[in-house]
Motif scaffolding. Structure first.
Motif, PDB file in Angstrom:
ATOM      1  N   GLU A  68     -17.661 -21.936   7.439  1.00  3.55           N
ATOM      2  CA  GLU A  68     -16.740 -22.178   6.317  1.00  3.55           C
ATOM      3  C   GLU A  68     -17.293 -23.229   5.346  1.00  3.55           C
ATOM      4  OE1 GLU A  68     -12.778 -22.820   7.810  1.00  3.55           O
ATOM      5  OE2 GLU A  68     -12.959 -21.069   9.121  1.00  3.55           O
ATOM      6  N   ALA A  69     -18.600 -23.224   5.198  1.00  7.23           N
ATOM      7  CA  ALA A  69     -19.233 -24.153   4.245  1.00  7.23           C
ATOM      8  C   ALA A  69     -18.619 -23.996   2.855  1.00  7.23           C
ATOM      9  CB  ALA A  69     -20.738 -23.900   4.204  1.00  7.23           C
ATOM     10  N   TRP A  70     -18.233 -22.770   2.514  1.00  8.38           N
ATOM     11  CA  TRP A  70     -17.626 -22.547   1.180  1.00  8.38           C
ATOM     12  C   TRP A  70     -16.368 -23.386   1.002  1.00  8.38           C
ATOM     13  CZ3 TRP A  70     -12.699 -20.504   0.613  1.00  8.38           C
ATOM     14  CH2 TRP A  70     -12.130 -19.901   1.737  1.00  8.38           C
ATOM     15  N   ARG A  71     -15.590 -23.561   2.103  1.00  5.38           N
ATOM     16  CA  ARG A  71     -14.364 -24.375   1.986  1.00  5.38           C
ATOM     17  C   ARG A  71     -14.721 -25.846   1.767  1.00  5.38           C
ATOM     18  NH1 ARG A  71     -10.810 -24.056   6.910  1.00  5.38           N
ATOM     19  NH2 ARG A  71      -9.462 -25.400   5.659  1.00  5.38           N
ATOM     20  N   ALA A  72     -15.803 -26.274   2.402  1.00  5.83           N
ATOM     21  CA  ALA A  72     -16.250 -27.664   2.240  1.00  5.83           C
ATOM     22  C   ALA A  72     -16.652 -27.908   0.783  1.00  5.83           C
ATOM     23  CB  ALA A  72     -17.420 -27.937   3.179  1.00  5.83           C
ATOM     24  N   HIS A  73     -17.344 -26.931   0.172  1.00  2.00           N
ATOM     25  CA  HIS A  73     -17.733 -27.083  -1.238  1.00  2.00           C
ATOM     26  C   HIS A  73     -16.496 -27.052  -2.140  1.00  2.00           C
ATOM     27  CE1 HIS A  73     -22.301 -26.473  -1.619  1.00  2.00           C
ATOM     28  NE2 HIS A  73     -22.023 -27.002  -0.444  1.00  2.00           N
ATOM     29  N   GLU A  74     -15.542 -26.200  -1.781  1.00  2.00           N
ATOM     30  CA  GLU A  74     -14.310 -26.127  -2.570  1.00  2.00           C
ATOM     31  C   GLU A  74     -13.618 -27.483  -2.572  1.00  2.00           C
ATOM     32  OE1 GLU A  74     -12.091 -21.951  -2.681  1.00  2.00           O
ATOM     33  OE2 GLU A  74     -11.194 -23.351  -1.267  1.00  2.00           O
ATOM     34  N   ARG A  75     -13.602 -28.112  -1.393  1.00  2.00           N
ATOM     35  CA  ARG A  75     -12.951 -29.426  -1.299  1.00  2.00           C
ATOM     36  C   ARG A  75     -13.685 -30.457  -2.165  1.00  2.00           C
ATOM     37  NH1 ARG A  75      -9.043 -32.456   0.277  1.00  2.00           N
ATOM     38  NH2 ARG A  75      -9.472 -34.610   0.843  1.00  2.00           N
ATOM     39  N   MET A  76     -15.008 -30.447  -2.110  1.00  2.00           N
ATOM     40  CA  MET A  76     -15.756 -31.424  -2.912  1.00  2.00           C
ATOM     41  C   MET A  76     -15.503 -31.203  -4.400  1.00  2.00           C
ATOM     42  SD  MET A  76     -19.722 -32.588  -2.826  1.00  2.00           S
ATOM     43  CE  MET A  76     -19.485 -33.929  -1.668  1.00  2.00           C
ATOM     44  N   GLU A  77     -15.482 -29.950  -4.819  1.00  2.00           N
ATOM     45  CA  GLU A  77     -15.321 -29.691  -6.259  1.00  2.00           C
ATOM     46  C   GLU A  77     -13.906 -29.937  -6.736  1.00  2.00           C
ATOM     47  OE1 GLU A  77     -17.911 -26.489  -8.107  1.00  2.00           O
ATOM     48  OE2 GLU A  77     -17.799 -25.956  -5.996  1.00  2.00           O
TER      49      GLU A  77
END
Ligand SMILES: NC(=O)c1ccc[n+]([C@@H]2O[C@H](COP(=O)([O-])OP(=O)(O)OC[C@H]3O[C@@H](n4cnc5c(N)ncnc54)[C@H](OP(=O)(O)O)[C@@H]3O)[C@@H](O)[C@H]2O)c1
Length: 334
Positions: free
Chosen positions: A312-321
């Protein structure tokens, strides 16, 4: 003897430049450690803002680095390349990687890895390298921050900012920060910042002048640039050092250079990723000597925001952005 190393692994690939959803798990060959390199069985990997830029296609990996994202990882040494002297299979390490951290295995030069500080989990350890290397190099080596001086950190609640606050306080400096919400300002004060300026409501130049009796900041760690450049010159003390580590507010600026001359300012900057292995190794050696004892004593520690599974790396990037995080976002790879 360590566990056998498989031929294939799961890694997160940037399938095309774009939004968080382009980050997808794929099966890849396990990389082989070259001369002087170790293979790490990754247990956790840190997320950094440069990974977002890389995913968007704006920050290509330097020549020779993995195409996979991930600038830091923690795990166990799984195999040794030719000539590795320091590490043995099974050692627990946290490493600054040239890329490839979002994966079950990654390679790194042995000098760019450090032992996991006593008592730290893999997820905590994975949150250390990128910000500690960056802050050490830019605030202490380039900025030459000294005890009793004042440091101004823009983006105080970021991964970089939360590390800068703690290290500066630990080495006896006074710290002021800017951040974009009251919650972020509170977190920075709890870490030791004497003054936290919500830049949406207050002018940081006036605030730093007030805090220092009109003197200004000796060192400014800036990730914004743009219209902050001229204001940094105004906020700096005589002989102040301004260190640029990113350009979130734009790469172009108009500034009053008479301030630079009158106050004898130094404006410098750097990027960590493309630096040679030996330079990163030298930073690692200083960190081990001067900062690892502070980590072992828990006088400083990474501020943990959220942990996501590797897939779920995509969710981690979503959180950062989305931008409300405080401290570090980490991937759990185990
Ligand atoms: N030069 C180097 O060697 C090096 C190495 C690592 C990272 N960096 C850079 O250092 C910065 C911090 O990295 P990080 O991993 O700690 O990232 P991060 O946690 O996402 O931090 C970014 C911070 O910038 C603040 N910010 C100010 N203006 C912004 C804007 N226009 N857009 C987005 N955010 C803005 C954000 O908070 P608020 O605005 O809400 O306060 C946030 O705290 C990044 O720009 C990264 O590229 C540089």
């Amino acid at each position: 003897m360590g566990k056998a190393v498989p031929e294939r692994m799961t890694a997160i690939a940037i399938t095309e430049p774009g939004g968080p959803m382009v980050l997808k798990p794929q099966t890849r060959a396990v990389p082989e450690p070259g001369p002087g390199e170790i293979l790490i069985r990754v247990k956790a990997a840190g997320i950094n803002r440069p990974d977002v830029l890389q995913r968007q296609g704006a920050y290509p990996p330097p020549p020779g680095a993995s195409e996979l994202p991930g600038l830091e990882a923690a795990g166990e040494v799984a195999a040794l390349g030719e000539g590795v002297g320091r590490w043995s299979v099974g050692d627990k390490v946290a490493a600054l990687t040239p890329g490839g951290g979002y994966a079950e295995y990654c390679t790194v030069h042995e000098s760019n890895a450090l032992p996991i500080p006593h008592g730290f989990t893999f997820t905590e350890a994975a949150a250390i390298p990128e910000t500690f290397f960056t802050v050490w190099h830019n605030v202490f080596q380039r900025g030459a921050l000294r005890q009793g001086e004042t440091l101004l950190v823009h983006g105080g609640s970021s991964g970089i900012g939360t590390t800068a606050i703690q290290l500066a306080v630990a080495f006896g400096a006074r710290v002021a920060v800017t951040a974009g919400s009251e919650e972020k300002c509170r977190a920075c004060r709890e870490l030791g910042a004497e003054r936290a300026v919500n830049y949406r409501e207050e002018d940081f130049v006036a605030a730093i002048k007030e805090m220092t009796g009109g003197r200004g900041a000796d060192v400014i760690l800036d990730m914004v640039a743009g219209d902050y450049v001229n204001r940094n010159y105004a906020a700096a003390a005589e002989d102040g050092r301004i260190v640029q580590i990113a350009l979130l507010g734009g790469a172009k600026a108009t500034a009053d250079f008479s301030r630079l001359m009158r106050k004898r300012l130094t404006h410098t900057g750097s990027t960590l990723r493309p630096r040679p292995v030996a330079v990163k190794g030298a930073i690692a050696a200083e960190l081990e000597d001067q900062v690892w004892p502070l980590l072992a004593a828990r006088k400083v520690a990474p501020v943990m925001d959220m942990i996501f599974p590797l897939a779920e790396a995509w969710r981690a990037h979503e959180r950062m952005e989305e931008g409300s995080h405080i401290g570090k976002i980490v991937l759990d790879v185990a």
